[in-house]
Write an enzyme that holds these catalytic residues in place. Sequence first.
Site: not given
Length: 408
Positions: A183, A244, A313
């Site tokens: 990530k 996102h 999230d």
Amino acid sequence: MERISADLLIPGDGDPVRNAVVLLEAGIIRYAGPAEEAPPGGVTETRAAVVMPGLWDCHNHLLGLTDLDTSRIATVPMPLRAARSVPDLRAALDAGVTSIREVGGLGVYLAQAVAEGSVEGPAIYASGSILSATGGHGDVHGLPLHWVADFGHSGGDFRLADGADECMRAVREQLRRNAKVIKVCASGGVLSELDHPIHQQFTVAELKAIVEVAGMADRVVAAHCHGKPGLMAALEAGVRTIEHGTYLDEEVCDAMRETDAVLVATRTVIDELMTDGTLPAPLMVKLKGVAEVHADAVALAHSRGVTLAMGTDIFVSGAGRPNSWGRNGRELAHLVACGLTPLEAIRTATANGPLTLGPQGPRSGVLATGYDADVITVAANPLDDINVLADPTRITGVWKAGRRVKAA
């Protein structure tokens, strides 16, 4: 062998089947299809309204925080945060989530506990530390820089890295912890103090170094990204998923299709934080700016044929708190509100889940012969009302690797 009979089978990939049977044996689906074609057998039989694959939540964080203040990650003791996360894993199972891609947090540690049976929870595919540029979204701006750097070097939830060489080292550190995905914060974010969501935070050279080293170990890269500069840089570097994607446009969507990248949109966190309204004023300003355009971005991506996977999230511990575990299924209703059909939304949370892991993805998310026996039963048809999957009390049964872990 276990037999599940249902009025409706939603396979995850393909058309629903009326009057269906699923047979589970030794952790594998042996049959899934029309009842009249099912082989005989089944020591235990369950009857249900709907049977479908267990859900995937492809963006979440096991942080063990009891509020929205993510800066406390570095100051609350890690053992305490891990203890708080154990009930979160149980809450996810009860919500029908049988697999999670945990993109920064304690997942690399808790994954082993789940795999060995010490803790009950979904299968965890974790990233280890979030990679961030100094001053970026994964930095805690209110703490001394050397504290934050030391936290990352000692296995904390975020790792500062600047320059291609340091980025490569940071990836290798996560691989040493058996991270299944890497990530990276390719742009600024909302819950960090000083950075702007639109600004790019790693150079293309740094991102390419991260992708290259990850790829050498058959890992893919998930890129947190709101603004277009970071989005294009991340896609040029070869990341697998965009997290996102707030300010994407037609050009970004076309690039995602060309590179076979997946969008993990995370509508839930935006809605939950906006509804809660307790963020400090500067962060609320950033959140409102993101919220105003994010739904349109998801709708655009869907209309342009971008592959989507469900992610929430979620990062807060404790039942009933804003953005807490067990509320995972709410994401599907948000996706439907952005233009997906209920069946398309379900695919994002089933068949598309393993796509976010590249070569590390298991044979999961589909009810078909030979796939992992991660299965849920539901009290009513989510194709008629997707909100059924947002209510854990309507998830009547959960099987993980063929073992029943929730009964009505």
